[in-house]
Write a protein that holds these residues in place. Structure first.
Motif, PDB file in Angstrom:
ATOM      1  N   SER A   1       8.042  -0.509   3.974  1.00  0.00           N
ATOM      2  CA  SER A   1       6.949   0.442   3.809  1.00  0.00           C
ATOM      3  C   SER A   1       7.475   1.866   3.913  1.00  0.00           C
ATOM      4  CB  SER A   1       5.874   0.209   4.870  1.00  0.00           C
ATOM      5  OG  SER A   1       5.290  -1.064   4.714  1.00  0.00           O
TER       6      SER A   1
ATOM      7  N   ASN B   1      -5.177  -2.961   1.300  1.00  0.00           N
ATOM      8  CA  ASN B   1      -5.115  -1.577   1.796  1.00  0.00           C
ATOM      9  C   ASN B   1      -5.616  -0.546   0.785  1.00  0.00           C
ATOM     10  OD1 ASN B   1      -4.112  -2.188   4.365  1.00  0.00           O
ATOM     11  ND2 ASN B   1      -1.985  -2.173   3.641  1.00  0.00           N
TER      12      ASN B   1
ATOM     13  N   LEU C   1       3.161   0.133  -1.385  1.00  0.00           N
ATOM     14  CA  LEU C   1       4.261   0.735  -0.629  1.00  0.00           C
ATOM     15  C   LEU C   1       3.878   0.970   0.834  1.00  0.00           C
ATOM     16  CD1 LEU C   1       5.491   3.273  -3.337  1.00  0.00           C
ATOM     17  CD2 LEU C   1       6.751   1.276  -2.492  1.00  0.00           C
ATOM     18  N   GLY C   2       2.809   0.319   1.263  1.00  0.00           N
ATOM     19  CA  GLY C   2       2.452   0.344   2.676  1.00  0.00           C
ATOM     20  C   GLY C   2       1.511   1.446   3.092  1.00  0.00           C
ATOM     21  N   GLN C   3       0.895   2.153   2.138  1.00  0.00           N
ATOM     22  CA  GLN C   3      -0.033   3.226   2.469  1.00  0.00           C
ATOM     23  C   GLN C   3      -1.479   2.721   2.419  1.00  0.00           C
ATOM     24  OE1 GLN C   3       1.705   6.423   3.123  1.00  0.00           O
ATOM     25  NE2 GLN C   3       3.213   4.778   3.102  1.00  0.00           N
TER      26      GLN C   3
ATOM     27  N   ARG D   1       4.343   6.853   6.784  1.00  0.00           N
ATOM     28  CA  ARG D   1       2.987   7.343   6.539  1.00  0.00           C
ATOM     29  C   ARG D   1       2.923   8.843   6.818  1.00  0.00           C
ATOM     30  NH1 ARG D   1      -1.110   3.719   9.827  1.00  0.00           N
ATOM     31  NH2 ARG D   1      -2.570   4.817   8.462  1.00  0.00           N
TER      32      ARG D   1
END
Length: 325
Positions: free
Chosen positions: A53, A140, A88-90, A56
């Protein structure tokens, strides 16, 4: 402006889907074409779980995606960048501010009349938390859909006090929008606002609400002609209504590497905007165009396609570059 004589365009180096594919995984050389295609699709589709990820941001980044010229890939870029960021983990929220509701269609959320939507938030003051729905295709990723009722919102808002601030109050009134200290770990990292192809009151609301602006530009001559008017509008909004607003990203779309004109347009945009221009261009792609008809972004419809790879790399660059200071 770029000359209409395509033969005079100077060489311009961009990062294309071919470059990204060359850096991709190596497949079994002895596999059949069908097996290799299946392996590629599986790896790309499940790659979001295997990819590390991205860090953030310290606070929610509110990005307005706007261009008064239609057909430049604005909505397509909004939904695909949003889906790529989520992969991408956001944690991402897309606000559909276009009465046509195309972003809602691509993200597979209901947007018929009667569905809680941006209209309710703008006109009736309904809290944003009550009109958000999760995207069923991408983890997400959440959406505030747009219904056809939004077409009349500009007229209904004419007599409303501080009508240009309605969206700003709605977004920043959400408990998951803000800094890590204010909103916690469940906060939204990105809010992307998809605007209609005009510079009316809806787009003005978005420009007042956002701190950043992403402008998709089609790699063709006419795409440059309205850019000056758009920048003038941004400067006016920045001077009188939202001093935080800054153009942070220029995304070249519908890039055809076979033509010198596309290279010339891309070069002129980069000469004028410099590092604001994303290095990865978005190619013309049938798969990108087909995806919304299946209620998907290209990131899930054909994750191994050139369009998906380019949007993923563009999203990575947007996220890692950070917000303008």
């Amino acid at each position: 402006m770029v000359s209409r004589e395509t033969s005079s365009a100077r060489p311009f180096t961009v990062r294309t889907a071919g470059d990204l594919a060359d850096a991709g995984p190596v497949f079994d050389d002895h596999a059949t074409p069908l097996a290799r295609a299946a392996e590629h699709s599986v790896l790309a589709r499940h790659g979001a779980r295997m990819r590390p990820s991205l860090p953030r941001p310290a606070a929610t980044r509110v990005i307005v995606v706007a261009n008064q010229k239609g057909g430049v890939g604005k909505t397509t870029s909004t939904v695909n960048v949003a889906a790529a960021l989520a992969q991408l983990g956001q944690r991402v929220l897309v606000i559909d501010l276009d009465p046509q509701g195309n972003a809602s269609t691509a993200l597979s959320v209901e947007h018929h009349r009667g569905v809680p939507s941006t209209y309710d938030a703008l006109v009736d003051g309904v809290p944003l938390v009550d009109v958000i729905t999760p995207c069923p295709e991408v983890e997400n990723l959440h959406v505030v859909p747009a219904t056809i009722d939004l077409a009349g919102a500009e007229i209904e808002l004419v007599s409303v006090v501080a009508r240009e601030n309605r969206l700003h109050r709605a977004i920043h009134g959400h408990p998951l929008v803000g800094t890590a200290e204010e909103a916690g770990e469940e906060r939204f990292d990105f809010v992307l606002i998809d605007c209609p192809p005009s510079l009316g009151l809806l787009t003005l609301n978005a420009l007042v609400a956002g701190a950043e602006m992403m402008i998709p530009i089609q790699a063709e001559y006419y795409a440059l002609e309205g850019l000056g008017q758009l920048i003038e509008t941004v400067d006016m909004v920045k001077k009188h209504l939202n001093p935080r607003l800054a153009v942070s990203t220029i995304l070249v779309t519908m890039y055809d590497a076979r033509t010198r004109l596309a290279a010339g347009v891309a070069e002129e945009v980069r000469e004028h905007f410099g590092d604001l221009v994303v290095k990865t261009t978005i190619p013309r792609s049938v798969r990108v165009s087909e995806a919304p008809s299946y209620g998907q972004t290209v990131m899930t419809y054909d994750p191994g396609s050139p369009g998906a790879l380019c949007y993923l790399e563009a999203a990575r660059e947007i996220a890692t570059k950070g917000a303008p200071q």
